[in-house]
Structures are given as C-alpha cells and as structure tokens.
Design a protein around this motif. Structure first.
Motif, mmCIF file in Angstrom:
data_model
loop_
_atom_site.group_PDB
_atom_site.id
_atom_site.type_symbol
_atom_site.label_atom_id
_atom_site.label_comp_id
_atom_site.label_asym_id
_atom_site.label_seq_id
_atom_site.Cartn_x
_atom_site.Cartn_y
_atom_site.Cartn_z
ATOM 1 N N LEU A 129 -13.353 13.398 1.744
ATOM 2 C CA LEU A 129 -13.071 12.246 0.885
ATOM 3 C C LEU A 129 -11.633 12.263 0.383
ATOM 4 O O LEU A 129 -11.010 11.206 0.227
ATOM 5 N N GLU A 130 -11.094 13.443 0.123
ATOM 6 C CA GLU A 130 -9.711 13.519 -0.344
ATOM 7 C C GLU A 130 -8.748 13.028 0.732
ATOM 8 O O GLU A 130 -7.812 12.279 0.452
ATOM 9 N N THR A 131 -8.986 13.458 1.962
ATOM 10 C CA THR A 131 -8.134 12.996 3.061
ATOM 11 C C THR A 131 -8.253 11.488 3.239
ATOM 12 O O THR A 131 -7.247 10.781 3.422
ATOM 13 N N PHE A 132 -9.481 11.011 3.192
ATOM 14 C CA PHE A 132 -9.686 9.577 3.369
ATOM 15 C C PHE A 132 -9.112 8.779 2.209
ATOM 16 O O PHE A 132 -8.688 7.632 2.374
ATOM 17 N N GLN A 133 -9.049 9.390 1.013
ATOM 18 C CA GLN A 133 -8.471 8.723 -0.155
ATOM 19 C C GLN A 133 -7.005 8.394 0.072
ATOM 20 O O GLN A 133 -6.532 7.304 -0.228
ATOM 21 N N LEU A 134 -6.290 9.342 0.659
ATOM 22 C CA LEU A 134 -4.864 9.121 0.909
ATOM 23 C C LEU A 134 -4.673 8.002 1.938
ATOM 24 O O LEU A 134 -3.727 7.215 1.830
ATOM 25 N N ASP A 135 -5.576 7.932 2.912
ATOM 26 C CA ASP A 135 -5.464 6.880 3.925
ATOM 27 C C ASP A 135 -5.731 5.510 3.317
ATOM 28 O O ASP A 135 -5.013 4.542 3.607
ATOM 29 N N THR A 136 -6.763 5.404 2.489
ATOM 30 C CA THR A 136 -7.074 4.102 1.882
ATOM 31 C C THR A 136 -5.985 3.683 0.908
ATOM 32 O O THR A 136 -5.714 2.498 0.743
ATOM 33 N N ARG A 137 -5.352 4.660 0.272
ATOM 34 C CA ARG A 137 -4.237 4.319 -0.622
ATOM 35 C C ARG A 137 -3.082 3.731 0.181
ATOM 36 O O ARG A 137 -2.451 2.753 -0.241
ATOM 37 N N LEU A 138 -2.843 4.295 1.364
ATOM 38 C CA LEU A 138 -1.777 3.763 2.201
ATOM 39 C C LEU A 138 -2.128 2.358 2.696
ATOM 40 O O LEU A 138 -1.251 1.493 2.821
ATOM 41 N N LEU A 139 -3.407 2.125 2.945
ATOM 42 C CA LEU A 139 -3.825 0.771 3.305
ATOM 43 C C LEU A 139 -3.590 -0.196 2.152
ATOM 44 O O LEU A 139 -3.194 -1.357 2.370
ATOM 45 N N HIS A 140 -3.820 0.279 0.950
ATOM 46 C CA HIS A 140 -3.547 -0.548 -0.224
ATOM 47 C C HIS A 140 -2.061 -0.869 -0.320
ATOM 48 O O HIS A 140 -1.671 -2.013 -0.604
ATOM 49 N N HIS A 141 -1.227 0.125 -0.067
ATOM 50 C CA HIS A 141 0.222 -0.124 -0.077
ATOM 51 C C HIS A 141 0.601 -1.128 1.006
ATOM 52 O O HIS A 141 1.493 -1.960 0.805
ATOM 53 N N LEU A 142 -0.064 -1.040 2.150
ATOM 54 C CA LEU A 142 0.222 -1.974 3.232
ATOM 55 C C LEU A 142 -0.150 -3.403 2.840
ATOM 56 O O LEU A 142 0.546 -4.358 3.202
ATOM 57 N N CYS A 143 -1.236 -3.558 2.082
ATOM 58 C CA CYS A 143 -1.595 -4.888 1.583
ATOM 59 C C CYS A 143 -0.497 -5.438 0.681
ATOM 60 O O CYS A 143 -0.115 -6.612 0.787
ATOM 61 N N GLY A 144 0.011 -4.590 -0.198
ATOM 62 C CA GLY A 144 1.110 -5.019 -1.076
ATOM 63 C C GLY A 144 2.354 -5.375 -0.286
ATOM 64 O O GLY A 144 3.031 -6.365 -0.583
ATOM 65 N N HIS A 145 2.655 -4.585 0.735
ATOM 66 C CA HIS A 145 3.814 -4.856 1.582
ATOM 67 C C HIS A 145 3.676 -6.215 2.259
ATOM 68 O O HIS A 145 4.646 -6.986 2.342
ATOM 69 N N SER A 146 2.472 -6.543 2.750
ATOM 70 C CA SER A 146 2.252 -7.819 3.419
ATOM 71 C C SER A 146 2.437 -8.986 2.466
ATOM 72 O O SER A 146 3.010 -10.019 2.834
ATOM 73 N N LYS A 147 1.956 -8.823 1.224
ATOM 74 C CA LYS A 147 2.087 -9.904 0.249
ATOM 75 C C LYS A 147 3.539 -10.118 -0.157
ATOM 76 O O LYS A 147 3.995 -11.250 -0.325
ATOM 77 N N ILE A 148 4.276 -9.024 -0.301
ATOM 78 C CA ILE A 148 5.670 -9.134 -0.714
ATOM 79 C C ILE A 148 6.494 -9.833 0.362
ATOM 80 O O ILE A 148 7.333 -10.687 0.069
ATOM 81 N N HIS A 149 6.253 -9.505 1.625
ATOM 82 C CA HIS A 149 7.024 -10.104 2.715
ATOM 83 C C HIS A 149 6.491 -11.466 3.131
ATOM 84 O O HIS A 149 7.113 -12.123 3.969
ATOM 85 N N GLN A 150 5.352 -11.872 2.571
ATOM 86 C CA GLN A 150 4.780 -13.204 2.817
ATOM 87 C C GLN A 150 4.642 -13.492 4.321
ATOM 88 O O GLN A 150 4.982 -14.569 4.804
ATOM 89 N N ASP A 151 4.143 -12.502 5.019
ATOM 90 C CA ASP A 151 3.922 -12.633 6.452
ATOM 91 C C ASP A 151 2.495 -13.127 6.669
ATOM 92 O O ASP A 151 1.529 -12.396 6.432
ATOM 93 N N MET A 152 2.353 -14.370 7.128
ATOM 94 C CA MET A 152 1.033 -14.963 7.243
ATOM 95 C C MET A 152 0.152 -14.214 8.244
ATOM 96 O O MET A 152 -1.058 -14.100 8.067
ATOM 97 N N LYS A 153 0.770 -13.693 9.293
ATOM 98 C CA LYS A 153 -0.013 -12.985 10.297
ATOM 99 C C LYS A 153 -0.631 -11.720 9.726
ATOM 100 O O LYS A 153 -1.716 -11.295 10.137
ATOM 101 N N LEU A 154 0.063 -11.093 8.765
ATOM 102 C CA LEU A 154 -0.447 -9.868 8.151
ATOM 103 C C LEU A 154 -1.360 -10.172 6.969
ATOM 104 O O LEU A 154 -2.402 -9.539 6.797
#
Length: 1438
Positions: free
Chosen positions: A1316-1341
């Motif tokens: 779960l600890e390893t998977f926690q770091l991965d899901t956190r990075l996915l969360h960061h990726l969501c923020g990155h997509s919103k900031i860059h306003q890339d519709m495809k992402l």
C-alpha cells in the motif's frame, strides 16, 4: 354401522378375482328375476326406497331416469338428517345399503342409479347448478354412507369387467369408476386407494388404462404418496401401462426421490419404447426435473434419445419426397401421418417445457441440441438473444458441420416447418454478421429451409434473400446471390415458381458490383433458358427487353450492365443442350434456332458497343471469361473464332515492312522483338500509330475532316481482344497456341522510350502520350505472358522470361515519366463498372504528398511492400505522437534536400491500370535455368542463351501473387476498408481471380510452395553471406544497395505469401484439410525427407522449426514482423504450447537487434509494426511482469543515459522516438495481466494467498517504475497513456487486489503495508498529473481526469473498509494533500490563500499508521506504515 374386519390386500385381490370369473360365466344379457313394468315408479316398502322418496328422489323403472324433486344439496341434507336421527341408527345404514344392493341387482335399475337424475320441470326452488348428479354420486356425497356405498360398488364392478359394451353404448366399469371422481370429501382414502389398486391389477388392459388415468380425479392429495409407490411398483411389473402411469405421476404430488427413481427406471427403457409413447414419457421426465439435476437429466435424455431410430423407414423416406409424391394414399401413408403426429406431439411437449420452465431451457441450451435451440429461439422470447449468442460461439468454434444441419432439417422438418419464421429471422441475423463462418451458417439455414419446407416457406426464403440482395451491403449481396444460385442448381422447378421475385432485383442493379450482376443474370438466365417451359417464356421476354434497353442506353454504366447480362445470357442459351446431356456422351451442339438466337444477340452487343472503346473492351473481356469457363457450344465457338481472328489481324497486326508514314513527332521504331527478321515478311503490333491517331488526331480533327471517314480501332482494345483471341484458339486446339505464337516474339511499333535528357523538354501532352504508350505496351506484354506462360518448350519459356524482363524494364521507365506527370490519368485496363468510380486518386495522392513534404522534392520511395510511412497511427486517441515536431520536420527537410536521387513514384498507386495476371503465370516460379536456342536462317542452332528468373522479375511476380492472396484469402472484414472509400475498389484488377474459389487458389499456391521455398532459401543464403562480409551495414564496402533492397523486398513478399496462405481460415473445412497437410509436408520435407502420413502435430512442429531457421538472416524489421506472424499462424493450428516460448524468445531477439542503418533505412521501423511486435513479445512471454521490469528497469535507464540520437544498448529498438510505443504497450499489457488475475477469496489456501500477494507486489512495483518515468519523459502522448491506463490499473487493483488484502492483512501485515505504501506514491503522482493537466488546459488530457479522480476516491473508501474489516479502524486518518505539478512544485490556486479550511476539506489523503501521528501536518508517515489513496480534489472545484 357395525365395523367389519378389513380384508388384506391379498384376500381382497383373490375375492375380486373369483367374483370376476363368476361374472364372466354368466350370460351377458342376463335379466333379473324380478320384472318391472316399463317406465313406472318403483313401489316397494323397503327402507331404501322409502327414505329416498322422503328425501326427494323418485326411483323409476325401465330406461327412465330417476327423478329429483328437490335440490341436490337439499336431498343430501334431508337424507343425512333422516338417517342420523333414525331411532335404529346406525343399524339403519346397513338396512339402507342392503336395500340399495337389492335394488341394483337389476341391471337397468343399476344403470339408472349411475346415470344423472332427472329434475322435475316445475321445480322453482332449485339453488344448484343445472347439471344433476347420479343417485350413486349423491349418496357418495353423504359421509356416513360413503364407505358402504364404495364397498358395494367395488363388489358389483367385477360383474361387468369382461362384458362387452351395452347396446346403448355405455361401458359399465367406466361408469362405475366415474362415480368416484371429484368427490367433495373422501372418508377413508386409504381404503379407497387399496380397492382401486386391487381393481387395476385384475382388470383387462383397456380398462387398466382408464382406471390408472382416473386416479388423480379420484384420490385426495394425502393419498398421492401411497399411490405413487404402488404405481411405480406396477410400472416395473407391467410395461404396457407405462404411458398411463407416467401420465398420472405427472399429475400427482410426489416425493422428489420417488420421482427420481421412476425417472431412472424410465430412462433405462427409453431406447426400447415406441414412438407413440414417447411424448408422454418425455413429459414425465421433464416434469420431474429439478434445478439441481436438470443438466444431468437433459444430458442423459439427449444421449439416449435418437429420433432417427423411432421414425419408420417409410416415413423417413417420405420426408425426402414429400412434395414430389403428393396424392398417393396407402397404409404406409397412415403410418407416416401417425409418425408425424407423434413427433409433433413430442416437440410440443418440449416446447411447453422450455417455454415455462427456465431451468429446462437453460439445460437444453447447455446440452446444445440444434433442433431444440431452434425451438427455444422461437418459443422463449426472453432467451432469444442468449440462444443466438450461444449459436454464434459454437459456430465460431467449429462445432457445426453442414452434414449435422442437413440431418437436423431432414429428420425434424415437420417440426421446424412450424417455426419457419423464427428460422428465417435467425438466418437473417447471421447473414448480417461480420464473421464468415456465421454468414455461411446463415446461408445454410436459407438453403435447407427452402429444400425441406413447403411452398409457402420457400416463397418466404426467396423473399428474404431478395431483401438481402437489395440491401446494398456487399457481403450480404454476395451471400444471398450464392444461396440463390445454389437453389437454382439443386431445385430448379421450385425456384421457377418464385422467379417473379428474383426478377424484381433487376431494379437494384445500380448498387451491385460486376461480379454480382453476372451472378444475377446467370440465375435469371438459368430460370429462363435452362428448359423449354411455358412458365419461363415471360422471363425470357423480360430478359431480352431489359438487356436491349440497357444496351441502347447512352449512359455508359447501363450499357456495361447490358453487355454483362447479354454475354451471360448467351452462355446459358448456348450451354442448354450441353447441360441436359450426360457427361459421358460429350458435348452436344446447340440447335439451329438457338444458334441463331445466340449469334444475333452477340451481334447486337457488338454493334451497340463498337462506338465506345470501353464498352468494346468489356465485351471482349466478358466473352473471354465465358469461353474460359467452357460454356460455349462448339458451333458457336467456331463462329466466334473465325470472326475474332480476322478482326484482330485487320485491326492491330501489320507487316513488319509497313512502317507508318506521317509527321509524327515520335519516330516509329520496331522494338522488343525477340526474333531477328532477316527478311521483311514478319509482323508487328501497330501500337504507336493507333495511339497517335487517337490522341493527337483528335485535336486535328476539329480543324480538318480529312480522317473523318476512316474508322480506327482504339488501342485500348488491344489487350482484351488478344485475350479473347487466345482463349478461342486455346479451346479450339486443346491448349495449343501454334496459330498465334508469332505474337509472342513479334516487335511493337513504338518510339525510343528511354527519356534521357529530353524528359524536361517535353510538353505535358507529350509526357501523357508517352505514359499512355508505355501503359498499353505493358498491358500487351502482360496478356502475352498470360497466354504463353503454360507452354512447355524451353524456347517458349525463355521468351516468356524475356517478356517478364521487358515488363520490369518498362515499369522502371514508366516511373520516370509519371514522376514529372503527377496529374496524369492512365488508359483503363479493366472495363467493368467498378472502374467508372475510380477517380485520379494517384494524382491527388501525389499532390498531397508534395504539399505534405513542403515541396521538398515530391519524391516517393518505390514500394517495397512495406507501405509504411511516418504518419502510421497506433490508435485513434494517440495519433498525435506520430506527427513530427518542428525539429523533426526541419531534419526531414535536410534529408530530402541532401538526396541527389531523381524523383520517382510508386506504381502501386496505378495498380488499377494494369491488366490482371492469371494465376497460371506464377508457374514461372518453377523455372530455373532455361536454355534458349538461337537459330539461323536455315534453322540451325547459331547460339545458345541461358535465361533465368532474376530478382527484379521475381519481385514483380511475388508482389502480384501477394496482392492476389490478400484479396482472396483474407476476409473482407479484416481488410478494414476506410470509411467513405468505395468498397468495390479493392476488387478492381481481380475479376479473373474471383472466377475461382478460394480453395482453388490455395491449391494453386500449394503447388508453388516448393519453388518459393527454393527462392526463400536462396535469399536466406544471400543475406547470410552478406552479413558475414559487411556486418549488416547497408552502405558497406562492396554492397550493392539496389540489389540489397530488391532482395529484401523479395524476402518480405515471400513471408507475406506464406502468412496469407497459412492464415486462411478454410483449412479445417472437411474438403480442405488435405491442402493443409500438403502444404505442411512441403515445409517439413525441406528439413528432412519425412515419412508419409505423418500426424498433424508433427507436421506443424517440423514446419515451425523450418521457418524459425530463417530468423538469422532477416534483413529488416518488416520481414521480422511477418516471420513472427507466420510462426504464430502455424502455432495457432497446433495444440502444443511448447513453441509459445519460442515466439517470445524470437520477438525479444528482434527487439534487441540493431537493424540496418543505411540512408534508406533510417525510418524503416514504423510505429505500428513496433507496437505489434512488442505486444506479441509480452503476450507470449512466460512472465509479463518480469519482461516489463526488464525493459523499464534496464532498457529505459540506458536510453536516458545515452546521447540524444542514441538508443538503449540492451533494446536498440528503444529510442526517444519509440519510447512512447514501449510505454503504451507496457502499460496496456500490465493492466491486461492484472485484470486477468482472479480475485482472492477466504476459501483459498494460505499458499495461494501468498502467491497472489507476491504477484501483486511485482505488479505494483512495475507500475511504480512506469509511472515515475513521466518525470523524465513528459511529452503529451506519454502523459495521455499514463492517465488512461493508470486509471484502468487502479480499477483492477480495486476489483482484484483489495479482496485479497482483506484476507491477507492479519497474517501478512508488513507485506500489505509495504504494498500500500508503494501504491500510495503512485496514486499521489497520478494526482499530480491531474493537476498538471488542469493547469495546462489540455483537453485531450483533462477528459481523463474526472474518471481517474473518481477511481482514486473509491480506492480511499475501499482501503478504509479493509481496515474496518480487520478491526484497525483507528489506523485510518485523513490529512491534507496539496496539489503539485510533475516536478513536485506546489500549485497555488486562487482560493488557496483565502480559505485554507475549504482546501483542507477538498484535498484529503487517507493514510494507515500503526501508532504514530504526523508531527508537522504534512502528508508523511514513518517506516512505510502509511497508505495513501489520494482523494484527489481540484482547488478550482470541478
């Protein structure tokens, strides 16, 4: 009533038997001693009569009915009260019954008591029903009288057991038993049961049937169990009562165990019962089925039930000739009707069962009986879709053979006829399918429905087929026409009755292809001209009318349709006598009348088409195809041959010395002659003058009418006319072409074709003229090769090889002209309707290519079969990754500018404008070294010349053969015709090929396998030697680059041909299996001379090993992929799995190989091909997780540390350009692998839990490695893949892994927390990726963000549930999770500084901790004891 000792069953049985025997000795017409006056009231002062009269019944004598003066209920109540209140009760009951016994000693009185009473007409107080019961039944309704009355009846009944039916038609035993039916109450049910069963045991057989079937109406529910046991015992003793007993058992409430025992007993006798008894037996078996044993019972029933053994031979054969032999009446006809009725009843029982019992219908579906499935499909609407899906799956798996379906219709046609609409609906659904095997099954349903059903159903079948044909769907039209054609052949008389429906298809010819139009006219012509029949005369008139109308049309399309129809009809008219004669008698000629009709029709076609070169050429091609089929009678063939020979010679052949004169800007020369003419008496093909007069004289004709009176034949007709001439000569002379062999080596009047320096100085019109001249010359040479390819003499073979060399040489020259004439449209080579829709696609494609490359050079590489470009896409969503960046475009521009080669084009774009090569041409592949003799004037050998098939000519043949197999053997569904592209275009240039079946084509290719293996091995040796000399460097010293690429292309084409052959899905059809064995034996014998009749598995294994040996000499990536695909096709036909590892090993070997790096090979690996090969590797490897870890953990770090244009040293195919391909395939295969893993359950053993937990640890580790790569490779396509497959992986984790963690947490706490600890770091990075997509306003992402966030929120809740399940709720807590970008920098929102409280609520993180809490409020925990399942939120609020 004084109780008496109840006799035992045995005593009762013996007494009843004695009474019955005594009764049988008495006269049947015995009269009582006491005589009564007819129709008078019974006067007697005994208790019985007095009490009845007091209660309301007047007894009558003779044949008069007893009269009931009060209501029935009132009578019973009065009599009961009278008896009950009588001073001598209960002795009064005995006196009453004794009086009854005395009274019924008279047979007429007894009969009156058993018949219904007459109610007085003036009775107004009646409250009951209009129906009156009999006196006995009224007395049985009184409880205190019932036991005694029943005893009296059973004592009286044996007197009548062996009597005949009375003159009044009454059967006394049945009448007595009927009194016991439907009593409101039974006082002593057990005693009644005993008496009835004893009576059944002594009664005659016909009465036993009646008594047994009356049991449910006599007995109460409490006696069902006892009766069921006795009936089961009786069933074992007396098999003649099987049917009534089973019929009764279905109406009784019995113990399931008893029913099961009886069912097993009946099952054992099932094979010996008669057809008449079958419906009742099946009804009982299905009635006794329960949910637990339904499948077992139905399976056993189906194994033991074979209706073929029940059906009488006369009835079985009558099913074959039912429509032919109507009106014949005989005793066998009665048997036939009886058998039909029984079978109909049998299936009615099944229909009822499957309609109302879900468990039975489900069991029948699993047993998979095709006739029952049809019945379920027609009766049970709720499971219709399910039945259809089951049928589709079974058809795909090959469970159906045509013989099975035919026998089903043959045996059960009586039943299936009633559900004909459902069968046609099912067939319609199957024909709409995309799977060829399902379409075939649907067509068979139509075929057998027509053959076995009545006239009405036949009409429905034809109507359904016509609907398919008029739908416009190509596959449906082909299938329906094939079925109609087969029906015409099999049952012409029945089809002629429905000809009016088929004729209606003529209104829908606009949407049909030439091949379909030929089939339709063939069908209609067969119906009209196959026999002289009065009913077909109107069809003949309509056919003539339609064809004349189309031939006279000014619209080219309709004129071409008319030509196709007229030639097809002429073939049928000429072949009429041939078909009616026996094959052993040879061909008979047509009559004079038919000969006149045929010749006049052909002359009409000729006169209507001579004004249009395209129409004339189509006429010649259609006529040639007709002659090739051998359908033309000898008399007509002779007329055609004389006409054609003279016309061809006048139109196209001139004397060699007759050089044309004129002011042509192109000096005429006789080129490409294969003989040196010492005298000037040779011949030549007059091509250039004809073309010049057609092209250049057109414009001149507008100014002068000098040549208006001179009619010239279009050079467009040269090749079609020669094909017709050749086939006529071939048919007339049994394959010999001596009469026209001069056309093989005669020269052609052309001009200097090599452009040289004058290419740039020529005008556009001159360019077009030269292109047309070369196209016509090429098509002439192609037809010449078609004609003489089968000649056996070495001289002729040598000339054919020379002509092939000329074709390749001319194609090289043509490419140069086409490169400077981009908008040129060549002359047609195929003249059917499909060519009308062909637009100058080549010009548009070339201009688009020029615009796309920014006019860098407008150069297209010559097609080497790969047909790949940098614009190949992998998926609809990720196509952007293949678009070159600005830097890539600049680099591409530099490359094009740096090239000094002359521009050229691919002739693949002009394939439609070349004449088709016949399949016989490829026999040239057998040629090795051919010695050609050159003779002097006195026919002495002057010199010898050795000719052999060179690589360019080999490539030419292999490319054409590969295209033919792709068109013929690969299903149309797999060819992926693009949207809005004409479906018919892919068939242009294959009209001759489509005259043959796929099986014939495969047979021809199998014959070519040996020479192709020779060529493959020679090319293999070439590259082996080349690799040893130059270390696979294309531009190495001594390397002939052009030869290298030709050999590479030959290699690839050979592998493509092998793949298309072995991938054919028809090998396992019963009549084609021998072809597969023959093909595999050829490959096996290349390794060692094998023994004959080897097993299929052995042949497949040896063939696999043979083909695998070529992996060491593969010259390029495209060949590698085709070799892998070929090996996979071989592997699919085998049941062994040992070769699966070899596929993975070979795929990895190709991924790890450094491919040639010459100038032409810089972009040789297309993204789509790399995607395919990498997917094959991961699908076939033993451990997908280890393979992914090796690539991501070893190959990618090597790539990161390499230079900009470098690659991984372990995986040289992994570059920065191809990284996104590797990343996508690894993510997709990882998600696919974990999704296929079964979720853990509490019932699994500890070892299974540990293995699955270890597996998930590896999967999460791989996922973590891949996810973290986005920090280095953060391009848009990579992020898109991460968002898409990251969500899918988390969903799989939720469904497959979390149940496992529920049961593993307590015993493997540390492992679960680490996971779960390893998977926690991965899901956190996915969360960061969501923020990155919103900031860059890339519709495809951003379109993937909502679903991903929802999945992550579900994960939070699921982990909390897991902890609660394991009593660790206090270890779960929520903390703040800040939005960050990919580099870890915090993303500040507009509201972050104003309201930290709201942000704290929206951005949460779930964590698991043993005992510690965080000290500074950040999302950190110690020693890996946390679990973060990010409840991602957006501070901008969605």
């Amino acid at each position: 009533m004084v109780p008496k000792r109840r006799p035992s069953k045995l005593e009762d049985k013996e007494s009843l038997t004695e009474e019955a025997s005594k009764a049988s000795k008495q006269p049947l017409s015995k009269k009582t001693k006491k005589s009564h006056i007819h129709n008078e009231v019974e006067e007697n002062d005994n208790v019985f009569i007095k009490l009845l009269k007091t209660s309301g019944v007047i007894l009558k004598t003779g044949e008069s009915q007893n009269q009931l003066t009060v209501d029935q209920i009132v009578f019973q109540k009065k009599l009961f009260q009278t008896l009950r209140k009588h001073p001598s009760y209960p002795q009064i009951i005995e006196e009453f019954v004794s009086g009854l016994e005395s009274y019924i000693e008279d047979q007429d009185s007894f009969r009156n008591c058993l018949l219904s009473c007459e109610r007085l007409q003036d009775e107004e107080a009646s409250m009951g029903a209009s129906y009156s019961k009999s006196l006995i039944k009224l007395l049985l309704g009184i409880d205190i009288l019932q036991p005694a009355i029943i005893k009296t009846l059973f004592e009286k009944l044996p007197e009548f057991l062996f009597e005949n039916v009375n003159s009044d038609g009454l059967n006394m035993p049945r009448l007595i038993i009927s009194q016991l039916k439907w009593l409101d109450r039974i006082v002593d049910g057990k005693d009644l049961t005993t008496k009835v069963m004893q009576l059944i045991s002594i009664a005659p057989l016909y009465l036993q049937h009646d008594f047994v079937t009356s049991l449910p109406e006599i007995l109460g529910d409490s006696q069902h169990g006892d009766v069921g046991k006795e009936l089961s015992d009786l069933l074992m003793e007396n098999t003649s009562l099987t049917v009534p007993i089973l019929d009764v058992l279905t109406s009784l409430r019995l113990d399931p165990k008893l029913l099961s025992q009886v069912r097993q007993l009946v099952m054992g006798k099932l094979s010996s019962v008669s057809l008449d008894d079958l419906p009742v037996i099946i009804k009982f078996i299905l009635h006794s089925v329960t949910a637990t044993d339904a499948l077992e019972v139905i399976s056993e029933l189906r194994e033991k039930l074979d209706l073929q053994h029940f059906i009488l031979p006369s009835w079985f054969h009558a099913s074959q000739s039912k429509l032919k032999n109507k009106g014949r009446q005989s005793s066998s006809g009665n048997q036939e009707n009886s058998g039909q009725d029984c079978v109909t009843l049998f299936f009615d029982v099944i229909k009822s069962a499957v309609r109302y019992e879900k468990i039975i219908s489900e069991a029948w579906i699993k047993i998979f009986d095709i006739a029952i499935l049809f019945i379920i499909y027609s009766t049970n609407t709720q499971v219709k879709k399910y039945v259809e899906r089951v049928l589709r799956n079974k058809i795909r798996s090959g469970c159906f053979e045509e013989q099975l379906l035919q026998s089903t219709f043959c045996i059960h046609y009586v039943v299936l006829k009633d559900i004909c609409p459902s069968i046609l609906s099912l067939a319609q659904s199957f024909v709409h399918s995309l799977d060829q095997s399902i379409i075939l099954f649907g067509s068979l349903l139509y075929k057998y429905a027509f053959n076995f059903f009545d006239t009405y159903c036949q009409q429905e079948v034809v109507g359904a087929l016509v609907t398919h044909i008029c739908s416009g769907n190509e596959a449906e039209v082909d299938t329906a026409l094939d079925v109609l054609l087969e029906l015409v052949v099999l049952n012409l008389s029945a089809m002629r009755l429905n000809a009016i429906f088929v004729k209606g298809i003529l209104d829908y010819l606009d949407n049909m292809s030439p091949r379909q139009i030929r089939k339709l006219f063939y069908i209609l012509s067969t119906l009209a001209f196959s026999q002289q029949h009065e009913a077909s005369s109107h069809i003949q008139d309509d056919m003539h009318l339609v064809i004349r109308k189309q031939l006279s049309s000014t619209i080219v399309r309709y004129k071409l349709i008319g030509i196709i129809g007229a030639v097809t009809m002429a073939g049928i008219m000429a072949a009429d006598r041939t078909r009616s004669s026996s094959l052993t008698q040879g061909r008979t000629d047509v009559s004079n009348e038919q000969y006149t009709q045929v010749t006049s029709l052909l002359q009409l076609v000729h006169s209507c088409s001579k004004q249009s070169p395209q129409a004339s050429a189509l006429y010649y091609d259609e006529f040639a195809t007709l002659i090739q089929r051998g359908n033309l009678a000898p008399k007509a063939l002779e007329w055609v041959g004389q006409t054609i020979f003279n016309d061809f010679q006048d139109a196209f052949v001139v004397d060699f010395c007759a050089f044309p004169e004129g002011d042509s800007p192109f000096p005429v020369k006789a080129l490409y002659g294969l003989e040196e003419y010492s005298s000037r008496d040779g011949i030549a093909i007059n091509l250039l003058p004809l073309l010049y007069s057609q092209d250049f004289a057109k414009d001149g004709g507008r100014m002068t009418s000098q040549e208006s009176d001179q009619k010239l034949v279009s050079p467009l007709c040269l090749a079609p006319y020669f094909r017709l001439l050749r086939l006529c000569v071939e048919k007339q002379h049994n394959g010999s072409l001596e009469e026209i062999d001069g056309l093989l080596d005669c020269p052609i009047f052309l001009t200097d074709l090599e452009p040289g320096e004058r290419l740039t100085s020529m005008s556009v019109k001159e360019h077009s003229f030269m292109c047309s001249l070369i196209f016509l010359t090429l098509n002439w040479f192609r037809e010449v090769v078609n004609a003489f390819c089968r000649q056996t003499s070495p001289e002729m073979k040598g000339k054919v090889l020379t002509r092939l060399k000329h074709i390749v040489e001319l194609q090289r020259i043509l490419e140069k002209y086409l490169a400077v004439t981009p908008y040129y449209v060549p002359p047609l080579a195929h003249f059917d309707l499909e060519t009308l829709d062909v637009t100058p696609i080549t010009a548009a494609a070339i201009s688009a290519k020029i615009r796309k490359q920014g006019k860098i050079g407008g150069r297209k590489r010559k097609a080497d079969g790969s047909k790949t470009s940098s614009s190949d896409t992998l998926s609809k969503e990720d196509s952007s990754e293949c678009v070159p960046t600005p830097s890539d475009r600049s680099q591409l521009e530099k490359e094009f500018k740096g090239k000094e080669e002359k521009p050229s084009v691919s002739l693949q774009n002009y394939r439609f404008f070349f004449r088709e090569l016949d399949i016989e041409v490829f026999s040239i592949l057998h040629c090795g070294l051919v010695t050609k003799f050159i003779f002097d004037t006195e026919m002495h050998t002057e010199a010898t010349e050795v000719v052999q098939l060179q690589p360019p000519e080999l490539l030419f043949l292999l490319e054409d053969l590969s295209q033919k197999l792709e068109n013929m053997l690969i299903p149309s569904v797999a060819r992926r015709i693009p949207f809005l592209k004409s479906k018919g275009h892919r068939n242009i240039g294959f009209s001759h090929l489509h005259q043959r079946s796929a099986q014939q084509i495969v047979h021809s290719v199998v014959q070519l396998l040996t020479p192709m293996c020779n060529h493959l091995e020679n090319i293999h040796n070439y590259f082996q030697c080349l690799s040893a000399e130059n270390q696979s460097v294309v531009d190495g010293p001594g390397m002939k680059v052009q030869e290298y690429h030709i050999m590479s292309s030959c290699y690839q084409r050979l592998l493509q041909i092998f793949h298309a052959l072995f991938a054919w899905n028809g090998f396992f059809q019963p009549h084609c299996v021998h072809l597969l064995y023959s093909a595999l034996e050829v490959l096996t014998n290349r390794l060692k001379q094998g023994e004959p009749d080897q097993a299929l598995e052995e042949l497949l294994s040896q063939s696999f090993n043979y083909l695998q040996n070529f992996s060491h000499s593969i010259p390029n990536f495209q060949c590698a992929l085709y070799l892998i695909r070929l090996l996979m096709v071989i592997l699919e036909k085998s049941t062994a799995t040992k070769n699966k590892e070899k596929i993975a090993s070979l795929a990895k070997q190709f991924l790890c190989r450094v491919w040639p790096s010459g100038e032409k090979e810089k972009s040789s690996i297309s993204t789509e091909q790399l995607h395919t090969l990498l997917s094959i590797y991961l699908e076939h490897t033993d451990s997908v997780l280890k393979a992914i870890e090796e690539i991501a953990g070893v190959g990618v770090p090597e790539l990161i540390s390499s230079p900009k244009d470098g690659s991984s040293s372990t995986f040289p195919t992994l570059t920065r350009h191809t990284f996104v391909i590797f990343f996508r395939v690894m993510m997709a295969e990882l998600e696919k692998t974990v999704k296929g893993l079964q979720a853990g359950t509490a019932a699994d053993s500890q070892q299974i839990h540990e293995e699955k937990l270890l597996y998930w640890n590896m999967a999460v580790r791989d996922f973590s490695i891949l996810i973290n790569l986005i920090k280095v490779f953060d391009s848009r396509p990579v992020l898109h893949v991460c968002l898409k497959y990251g969500r899918l992986f988390v969903e799989a984790f939720l469904k497959q892994c979390m149940p496992l963690l529920d049961f593993s947490f307590r015993k493997h706490r540390e492992d679960v927390l680490s996971l779960l600890e390893t998977f926690q770091l991965d899901t956190r990075l996915l969360h960061h990726l969501c923020g990155h997509s919103k900031i860059h306003q890339d519709m495809k992402l951003t379109k993937h963000v909502p679903l991903l966030k929802k999945t992550l929120e579900l994960l939070v809740c699921r982990v909390k549930a897991m902890l609660i399940f394991n009593n660790c709720r206090e270890a779960f807590w929520l903390g703040n999770l800040k939005n960050r970008d990919l580099q870890g920098e915090e993303i500040l929102s507009q509201n972050s500084q104003e309201s930290t409280a709201e942000e704290s609520e929206d951005n949460t993180t779930s964590q698991v901790s043993k005992s510690k809490a965080t000290e500074d409020g950040e999302d950190e925990v110690s020693d890996g004891e946390k679990e973060q399942d990010s409840d991602e939120s957006d501070d901008d609020s969605d």
